[in-house]
Design a protein around this motif. Structure first.
Motif, PDB file in Angstrom:
ATOM      1  N   GLY B 292      -3.326  -1.779   5.082  1.00 39.66           N
ATOM      2  CA  GLY B 292      -2.650  -1.318   3.879  1.00 39.66           C
ATOM      3  C   GLY B 292      -1.790  -2.513   3.660  1.00 39.66           C
ATOM      4  O   GLY B 292      -0.627  -2.375   2.550  1.00 39.66           O
ATOM      5  N   VAL B 293      -1.657  -3.732   3.177  1.00 41.05           N
ATOM      6  CA  VAL B 293      -1.297  -4.702   3.023  1.00 41.05           C
ATOM      7  C   VAL B 293      -1.758  -5.030   1.541  1.00 41.05           C
ATOM      8  O   VAL B 293      -0.507  -5.316   0.982  1.00 41.05           O
ATOM      9  N   GLY B 294      -2.816  -4.316   1.369  1.00 46.08           N
ATOM     10  CA  GLY B 294      -3.523  -4.626  -0.128  1.00 46.08           C
ATOM     11  C   GLY B 294      -3.917  -5.908  -0.594  1.00 46.08           C
ATOM     12  O   GLY B 294      -3.012  -6.065  -1.585  1.00 46.08           O
ATOM     13  N   CYS B 295      -4.404  -7.002   0.051  1.00 50.44           N
ATOM     14  CA  CYS B 295      -4.488  -8.169  -0.225  1.00 50.44           C
ATOM     15  C   CYS B 295      -5.825  -7.849  -1.312  1.00 50.44           C
ATOM     16  O   CYS B 295      -6.763  -6.699  -1.331  1.00 50.44           O
ATOM     17  N   SER B 722     -15.848   0.795  -2.284  1.00 43.85           N
ATOM     18  CA  SER B 722     -14.480  -0.170  -3.173  1.00 43.85           C
ATOM     19  C   SER B 722     -15.656  -1.409  -4.065  1.00 43.85           C
ATOM     20  O   SER B 722     -15.085  -1.137  -5.059  1.00 43.85           O
ATOM     21  N   LEU B 723     -16.427  -2.008  -3.116  1.00 45.02           N
ATOM     22  CA  LEU B 723     -17.046  -3.220  -4.434  1.00 45.02           C
ATOM     23  C   LEU B 723     -17.951  -2.554  -5.577  1.00 45.02           C
ATOM     24  O   LEU B 723     -18.513  -3.270  -6.315  1.00 45.02           O
ATOM     25  N   GLU B 724     -18.036  -1.573  -5.182  1.00 43.13           N
ATOM     26  CA  GLU B 724     -19.266  -0.298  -6.209  1.00 43.13           C
ATOM     27  C   GLU B 724     -18.366   0.232  -7.547  1.00 43.13           C
ATOM     28  O   GLU B 724     -19.410   1.086  -8.273  1.00 43.13           O
ATOM     29  N   LYS B 725     -17.103   0.089  -7.225  1.00 41.63           N
ATOM     30  CA  LYS B 725     -16.485   0.938  -8.736  1.00 41.63           C
ATOM     31  C   LYS B 725     -14.462   0.542  -8.872  1.00 41.63           C
ATOM     32  O   LYS B 725     -14.640  -0.386  -8.218  1.00 41.63           O
ATOM     33  N   ASP B 726     -14.375   1.279  -9.578  1.00 45.53           N
ATOM     34  CA  ASP B 726     -13.760   0.862 -11.359  1.00 45.53           C
ATOM     35  C   ASP B 726     -12.290   1.454 -10.218  1.00 45.53           C
ATOM     36  O   ASP B 726     -13.036   2.705  -9.564  1.00 45.53           O
ATOM     37  N   GLY B 727     -10.879   1.204 -10.210  1.00 40.32           N
ATOM     38  CA  GLY B 727     -10.108   2.274  -9.943  1.00 40.32           C
ATOM     39  C   GLY B 727      -8.515   1.246  -9.641  1.00 40.32           C
ATOM     40  O   GLY B 727      -8.401   0.060  -9.481  1.00 40.32           O
ATOM     41  N   THR B 728      -8.018   2.279  -8.707  1.00 38.93           N
ATOM     42  CA  THR B 728      -6.825   1.368  -8.530  1.00 38.93           C
ATOM     43  C   THR B 728      -6.427   2.046  -7.238  1.00 38.93           C
ATOM     44  O   THR B 728      -6.683   2.615  -6.547  1.00 38.93           O
ATOM     45  N   PHE B 729      -5.743   1.301  -5.796  1.00 40.16           N
ATOM     46  CA  PHE B 729      -5.141   1.260  -4.453  1.00 40.16           C
ATOM     47  C   PHE B 729      -3.649   1.035  -4.591  1.00 40.16           C
ATOM     48  O   PHE B 729      -3.141   0.295  -5.143  1.00 40.16           O
ATOM     49  N   THR B 730      -2.737   1.639  -3.766  1.00 39.93           N
ATOM     50  CA  THR B 730      -1.602   1.363  -3.351  1.00 39.93           C
ATOM     51  C   THR B 730      -1.147   0.831  -2.932  1.00 39.93           C
ATOM     52  O   THR B 730      -1.752   1.702  -1.323  1.00 39.93           O
ATOM     53  N   ARG B 734       3.968  -0.016  -2.172  1.00 35.76           N
ATOM     54  CA  ARG B 734       4.041   0.442  -3.050  1.00 35.76           C
ATOM     55  C   ARG B 734       3.339  -0.564  -4.604  1.00 35.76           C
ATOM     56  O   ARG B 734       3.452   0.439  -5.447  1.00 35.76           O
ATOM     57  N   ARG B 735       2.890  -1.149  -4.014  1.00 32.30           N
ATOM     58  CA  ARG B 735       1.708  -2.124  -5.244  1.00 32.30           C
ATOM     59  C   ARG B 735       0.700  -1.049  -5.960  1.00 32.30           C
ATOM     60  O   ARG B 735      -0.121  -1.597  -4.745  1.00 32.30           O
ATOM     61  N   ILE B 736       0.606  -0.648  -6.439  1.00 29.16           N
ATOM     62  CA  ILE B 736      -0.876  -0.295  -7.276  1.00 29.16           C
ATOM     63  C   ILE B 736      -0.986  -1.107  -8.395  1.00 29.16           C
ATOM     64  O   ILE B 736      -0.786  -2.296  -9.180  1.00 29.16           O
ATOM     65  N   GLN B 737      -2.833  -1.913  -7.390  1.00 31.45           N
ATOM     66  CA  GLN B 737      -3.033  -2.887  -7.511  1.00 31.45           C
ATOM     67  C   GLN B 737      -4.863  -2.148  -8.925  1.00 31.45           C
ATOM     68  O   GLN B 737      -5.584  -1.422  -7.730  1.00 31.45           O
ATOM     69  N   ARG B 738      -5.149  -2.925  -9.549  1.00 39.67           N
ATOM     70  CA  ARG B 738      -6.859  -2.429  -9.870  1.00 39.67           C
ATOM     71  C   ARG B 738      -7.915  -3.146  -8.841  1.00 39.67           C
ATOM     72  O   ARG B 738      -7.867  -4.150  -8.648  1.00 39.67           O
ATOM     73  N   LEU B 794      -2.176  -3.224 -15.582  1.00 34.85           N
ATOM     74  CA  LEU B 794      -2.671  -3.795 -14.176  1.00 34.85           C
ATOM     75  C   LEU B 794      -3.980  -4.846 -14.589  1.00 34.85           C
ATOM     76  O   LEU B 794      -4.582  -4.938 -12.990  1.00 34.85           O
ATOM     77  N   GLU B 795      -4.126  -5.367 -15.861  1.00 38.99           N
ATOM     78  CA  GLU B 795      -5.033  -5.853 -15.639  1.00 38.99           C
ATOM     79  C   GLU B 795      -5.725  -7.667 -14.905  1.00 38.99           C
ATOM     80  O   GLU B 795      -3.842  -8.182 -14.596  1.00 38.99           O
ATOM     81  N   GLY B 796      -6.639  -7.671 -14.255  1.00 39.39           N
ATOM     82  CA  GLY B 796      -6.692  -8.491 -13.262  1.00 39.39           C
ATOM     83  C   GLY B 796      -5.726  -8.619 -12.027  1.00 39.39           C
ATOM     84  O   GLY B 796      -5.534  -7.510 -11.279  1.00 39.39           O
ATOM     85  N   TYR B 797      -5.139  -9.296 -11.934  1.00 42.76           N
ATOM     86  CA  TYR B 797      -4.507 -10.054 -10.736  1.00 42.76           C
ATOM     87  C   TYR B 797      -2.609  -8.699 -10.748  1.00 42.76           C
ATOM     88  O   TYR B 797      -1.899  -9.122 -10.343  1.00 42.76           O
ATOM     89  N   ASP B 798      -2.573  -8.365 -12.164  1.00 41.24           N
ATOM     90  CA  ASP B 798      -1.153  -8.187 -12.353  1.00 41.24           C
ATOM     91  C   ASP B 798      -1.183  -6.651 -11.007  1.00 41.24           C
ATOM     92  O   ASP B 798      -2.022  -6.479 -11.300  1.00 41.24           O
ATOM     93  N   SER B 799      -0.043  -6.683 -11.516  1.00 41.46           N
ATOM     94  CA  SER B 799       0.567  -4.952 -10.721  1.00 41.46           C
ATOM     95  C   SER B 799       1.691  -4.440 -10.705  1.00 41.46           C
ATOM     96  O   SER B 799       2.203  -4.843 -11.426  1.00 41.46           O
ATOM     97  N   LEU B 800       1.847  -3.336 -10.206  1.00 41.46           N
ATOM     98  CA  LEU B 800       2.489  -2.340 -10.683  1.00 41.46           C
ATOM     99  C   LEU B 800       3.647  -1.125  -9.388  1.00 41.46           C
ATOM    100  O   LEU B 800       2.961  -1.615  -8.383  1.00 41.46           O
TER     101      LEU B 800
END
Lengths: 139, 1030
Positions: B292-295, B722-730, B734-738, B794-800
């Motif tokens: 869950g670190v979200g690297c 995961s490497l085969e699809k688009d989407g987001t993880f949190t 609580r950081r949402i990343q593409r 959330l483009e690129g390395y942007d996150s929320l």
């Protein structure tokens, strides 16, 4: 009711196969293209003169043009280079009667007829690559 | 130590914004960032000419700070030559880069390439971003003046993932700095006093026998090809797969040419090669699929071939950091046993089917069950590995299409108690702040978390803060694991008693008058009732029940109240008990009483286990809430979703995972959709769970592999990884990343969002999504917590970090103004202690603890498919002290034993260790067998199983055995770590080269002063003695 039931997927096809470009590049290694580019056609006058005796001048001009073009290659050019390499493999295959032997010093190799045949093949390939880097609308 | 060391490495929104000032470079006025190293302003300049890009900065890395080893950034300031990396920018600073400093930079570059052969065109590091090559070019070096001198060392190839080539090493020390002060494993050093310095592991061990944890930091920051991923070697370049017998003469040839031509044409040639290879290489930003670190990082691919994972400084959670799994553990993507076509049960076998046949069958059977038995006769289990968008569709399938709230995810097995504790006290079920707050905290209290193994990058941050900034680390755990060994205070409570000592601490603080009275008065309610509930929790009682001395608890209490800021971190050692929710609550209570919420460096941080276990619940795959934790019992909320989805649902919660298993047993649940959850191995007491699965009328599973759970399925659908699809993880903060697709799905597999969409379509609901962005758009419109979440933001390395307001304002730190309750006040929650279940007795005298190891993730479905990871840790084991081993009949490491609980038994090898306590065993769970021992006991408030409460007896199993481990079956045998495919291993279950047996060499960093002290070191303005090695 679903009792536990095993399943073993069939072995997949060889997913580790390299893509086309790698195959092409390997073919060009074997034909000696890199040696011509790196050490010869552009920078080594003795070699250049030897080459001029071995191949026609337009081929060498293509090689030199290629070296110059590569220096400034933009991404779209690089993509065209990849396509050119693909053509180069075919050109090399047509010219080379046999694959080149392992690399030695170029000057020493130039005394060997097989090596000269390999270089001919390589430079024919270079011609194809060079053509791919010309103006986009060129035939 | 320098100013950068104290800055958080992870994204730090609490820091002061950068201040722009003006500097003068060669007479020209330019902007620069105040306080930052001058070199950063210099490298940003326009190229000198088309062959001399920028300014050299070979050893400088913004995350590492100035390490001053290469001398290529020398400039003139006030008439003095100085390293620009070590010169902080100040307003009005005037710098000269021409003249003697230019000559010095060129000389410094000469000294680098006498340690390194430039064969860029046939080098795998010639990726267009080689810091060494760029620096050499920028230094103006065009001809080699000092001959390369080989070092008298062989390549070290003993690590499964990377290799070190001393002959290519320029001794810049980036790797050392990263290892010593970012990862803080403290393995690497340079023997500056040696005749021929090199990078050392543990002062001179082979890498594979050192304390190296294979985190990859050193490889990531290496500016050349001295340290390289093995996945890159011979694969990254267009010309780099030549055999050595070809490569060496080719390099010699170039060296023959260089004296005649100089380097300029060779630079051009290698630059051309770099450009050409870039055209053939795909670089895709993704988010790690493990913890869950979200690297986040770039993954470089060519077709399906994964060349390397390259973390970027912009990664908000991890920056340049990774662990061994995130950096190297991706073999599962191309594992030979990936599911590639749908399967349907056909009598006593599975056969391949078309998607149409499989989905039609699923739709028909689920429809029949709903028609016959009602909507609540079916359920949908989501996956904490799936994306947020897929989690949303998972619950939407349950609620809109099937008409039930019966949906849940694996947070039920781990995180639900922590969430419950936070809901009770502060309102949001998520981490209070960001990873940077953990770095900022003056004191970090870690309870029941083996952070170094389970959340390795967070552990690195904690070690760094402790080492460089003197932050205090207090660790409470059953095991003296890596982080506990580094702790300022280590508390070892008896199993299941954390609530007692946490509450005693809090009572002691209140009794001593040390509480933050202002905070309690203005921001907290419920103090009186809570204080009354603390009456039993004296320090004396705590000592008696937990075994922690009262004076040690008093000391910890004093440390906490004296610290300016405190964060509390906890994980499964707290939550997987029958008191999981209450103990989580106790932690939050303690933080409230001491005023440690709402400021940078404070708050409660349950460390989420899976990459998207936070997001899976956030986006609605939970039986009691619509997405964004909107209560299903709220009429207004229910009406909103009924309007949006065209289906009205009741106000009563559906079944959670635990309830689904019970319902399968009692016959009220008939159909189950399982999205990528290894239910049959990870739920407690698998005997009971697997029997439940057999009772169901219809089971459909979407999976990457034919898992144990698939064995119970009627239809198995191949899912994309995961490497085969688009989407987001949190992630945990609580950081949402593409994440972006790096390659197409293997075979006919599909992303889960497409599978769910197509299933819904066959059941009469045309969702019509063509991309996950459209799903997120729908979510944002229905969910206030995510109102401002868009893919554009959330483009690129942007996150929320949620909650995200409609205008895109997000929340890195919660509770700065108020808590998430109507009155804005936090709530102290009264507690009482209950004894753990399944306690040791005469018949079952040993306690079994269980969890992860660094190299494997959970039951090992992904990591056991990595040859490298299984080389490092090939098997599970029962770790015990020598005293326990002696009392159990004189056991030694490698002996086979059977652990027998009241539910079942497993057979494992013994590992003697001093990390565990007497009479307590630790069994890593990658063998996926631990739940043969666990019980049906759960935390009553969250229904999370008490995985950590197991009592066993131990029996020797020397001699022939019909079955040792080996509960895996079918295609699962492709997992390399399975003992089924390794026969009957003997000896230690942990290789002697494992990092825990290494001997780290802590030092302050690269220690460049030792280089400068060498007799053969000269400033680049002076000639160095012949044969210099500095």
């Amino acid at each position: 009711m679903a009792t536990s039931l095993g399943y073993t997927p069939p072995p997949p096809p060889d997913t580790a196969a390299r893509d086309d470009l790698d195959d092409l590049v390997r073919a060009l290694h074997e034909s000696g293209l890199l040696r011509a580019l790196a050490g010869g056609a552009r920078s080594y006058p003795v070699l250049l003169s030897q080459l001029l005796r071995t191949v026609d001048a337009s081929t060498v001009r293509s090689a030199i043009a290629l070296a110059g073009a590569l220096r400034d290659a933009r991404p779209e050019q690089a993509e065209r280079l990849a396509a050119g390499l693909r053509d180069a493999r075919h050109a090399a295959g047509e010219v080379a009667a046999a694959p080149a032997e392992g690399p030695l010093g170029l000057l020493r190799r130039l005394r060997d007829p097989d090596t000269r045949r390999g270089i001919s093949a390589a430079l024919a390939a270079v011609a194809a690559v060079g053509a791919s880097l010309g103006p986009a609308d060129r035939d | 130590m320098n100013q950068h060391h104290s800055r958080p490495v992870s994204q730090d929104r609490a820091s002061d914004p950068p201040q722009q000032v003006r500097v003068t470079i060669d007479g020209k006025d330019r902007p620069a960032e105040d306080g930052r190293p001058l070199v950063e302003a210099l490298v940003g300049r326009e190229p000198v000419d088309d062959l001399r890009p920028g300014f050299p900065d070979v050893c400088y890395h913004p995350v590492l700070g100035p390490i001053q080893t290469c001398d290529t950034c020398l400039v003139e300031v006030d008439g003095e030559l100085t390293r620009s990396c070590a010169t902080p920018v100040t307003d009005g600073l005037s710098v000269t880069t021409t003249g003697r400093s230019e000559e010095a930079r060129e000389e410094a570059a000469q000294r680098l390439i006498r340690k390194h052969i430039l064969y860029c065109t046939v080098c795998d590091h010639n990726d267009g971003d080689c810091d060494l090559k760029r620096g050499i070019e920028a230094s103006g070096l065009t001809r080699e003046r000092i001959d390369f001198a080989a070092k008298p060392y062989d390549v070290d190839d003993t690590n499964p993932f990377y290799r070190y080539d001393p002959d290519q090493c320029i001794l810049c020390g980036r790797c050392v700095e990263a290892c010593q002060n970012v990862q803080v494993t403290e393995t690497l050093s340079i023997d500056w006093e040696s005749d021929d310095p090199r990078v050392l592991w543990d002062g001179g061990s082979f890498i594979g026998e050192s304390s190296c944890v294979s985190c990859g930091h050193c490889v990531t920051v290496c500016p050349c090809n001295a340290l390289m991923e093995k996945s890159m070697l011979g694969r990254h370049g267009l010309f780099t797969d030549w055999p050595d017998e070809t490569r060496a003469p080719a390099i010699d040839l170039v060296k023959d040419v260089e004296p005649t031509t100089g380097y300029l044409p060779l630079y051009a040639l290698s630059n051309a090669e770099a450009t050409a290879r870039a055209a053939a290489t795909r670089i895709t930003k993704t988010v790690c699929t493990y913890c869950g670190v979200g690297c986040s990082f770039d993954v470089e691919t060519r077709g399906r071939e994964i060349l390397r994972v390259q973390p970027q400084r912009e990664g908000p959670a991890n920056s340049i950091s990774t662990c061994v799994k995130g950096k190297f553990g991706w073999d599962h993507i191309n594992a030979e046993d990936r599911l590639t076509v749908p399967l349907v049960r056909d009598g006593n076998r599975f056969r391949e089917a078309t998607w149409d046949e499989a989905l039609d069958l699923v739709a028909r059977r689920l429809g029949e069950i709903v028609e016959r038995d009602g909507s609540d006769a079916v359920a949908v289990i989501g996956s904490s590995k799936a994306t947020n968008e897929e989690s949303y569709l998972t619950q939407k399938l349950a609620r809109q299409v099937l008409g039930t709230h019966n949906t849940d995810n694996c947070s039920r097995y781990c995180q639900a108690p922590a969430t419950e504790g936070l809901w009770r006290t502060v309102g949001y079920g998520g981490d209070a702040g960001s990873i940077s707050d953990m770095e900022r905290a003056d004191l970090v209290l870690v309870v029941g978390s083996n952070t170094s193994d389970s959340h390795p990058v967070i552990a690195a941050r904690l070690r760094r803060a402790q080492k460089l900034s003197g932050h205090q680390l207090i660790v409470a755990d059953l095991r003296r694991h890596e982080l506990a060994q580094r702790a300022d205070v280590f508390l070892r409570p008896r199993p299941g008693t954390d609530l007692v000592w946490l509450s005693a601490l809090t009572r002691h603080i209140l009794d001593q008058g040390w509480a933050d009275d202002d905070f309690l008065a203005t921001r907290v309610s419920g103090l009186d009732d809570y204080r009354a509930s603390l009456e039993p929790f004296t320090l004396a009682y705590a000592e008696e029940r937990t075994g922690i001395p009262a004076e040690q608890l008093a000391d910890v209490a004093e440390r906490i109240v004296r610290a300016e800021s405190v964060v509390g971190l906890w994980a499964m050692g707290v939550t997987q008990h029958v008191m999981g929710s209450d103990t989580s609550t106790a932690m939050s209570n303690l933080l409230l009483v001491t005023g440690n919420y709402g400021r940078p460096g404070t708050g409660a941080y349950p460390l989420r286990g899976h990459n998207n276990v936070q997001g899976c619940s956030d986006f609605g795959t939970i039986n009691s809430y619509y997405p964004g934790y909107q209560p299903i019992g709220d009429e207004e909320v229910a009406a909103k979703f009924a309007d949006a989805w065209g289906r009205e649902l009741g106000p009563e919660p559906g079944l959670d995972n635990h309830g689904m298993v019970d319902a399968a047993h009692d016959g009220s649940l008939h159909g189950l959709v399982i999205v990528g959850e290894e239910l049959s191995l990870v739920d407690a007491n698998v005997h009971y769970v697997q029997e439940a699965l057999e009772r169901l009328d219809f089971v459909v599973v979407t999976e990457l592999f034919f898992s144990r759970t698939c064995e119970f399925a009627d239809v198995v659908l191949p899912a994309a990884a995961s490497l085969e699809k688009d989407g987001t993880f949190t992630n945990t903060e609580r950081r949402i990343q593409r994440l972006y697709a790096a390659m197409d799905p293997i075979g006919e597999s599909r992303p889960d969002w497409q599978i769910l969409r197509d299933l819904a379509s066959r059941m009469g609901y045309e969702w019509g999504y063509s991309h996950p962005a459209e799903i997120m758009h729908e979510i944002a419109g229905l969910t206030p917590m995510f109102a401002g979440v868009t893919y554009d933001r959330l483009e690129g390395y942007d996150s929320l970090q949620w909650p995200v307001a409609e205008d895109g304002t997000d929340t890195p730190l919660l509770y700065t103004e108020s808590f998430h309750f109507d009155d804005g006040l936090a709530r102290l929650y009264p507690l009482e202690f209950r004894e753990p279940s399944d306690q040791p007795d005469d018949e079952y005298p040993l306690h079994v603890n269980n969890g992860r190891v660094l190299e494997h993730f959970h039951e090992g479905n992904l990591t056991l498919r990595s040859p490298g990871l299984t080389q490092l840790v090939p098997d599970t084991y029962a770790e015990m002290t020598r005293r326990t081993a002696a009392e159990q009949g004189g056991l030694a490491t490698g002996d086979w034993v059977r652990l027998v609980s009241r539910r079942g038994e497993i057979t494992v090898r013994v590992l003697l260790s001093d990390e565990v306590a007497d009479n307590e065993l630790y069994v890593p769970m990658q063998a996926a067998e631990i739940n043969l021992l666990t019980s049906n006991d759960t935390d009553p408030d969250s229904h999370t199983p008490a995985y950590k409460e197991i009592a066993v007896r131990l029996e020797r199993t020397d001699g022939p055995q019909e079955l040792r481990g080996g509960k895996r079956r079918g295609a699962d045998r492709a997992r390399r770590g399975s003992r089924d495919v390794q026969g009957d291993p003997t000896g230690s279950p942990l290789p002697r080269g494992h990092h825990r047996y290494g001997n780290p060499t802590p030092q302050s960093g690269v220690e460049v002063e030792r280089k400068w002290a060498r007799a053969d070191y000269r400033s680049p303005t002076e000639a160095e003695p012949p044969g210099s090695k500095a």
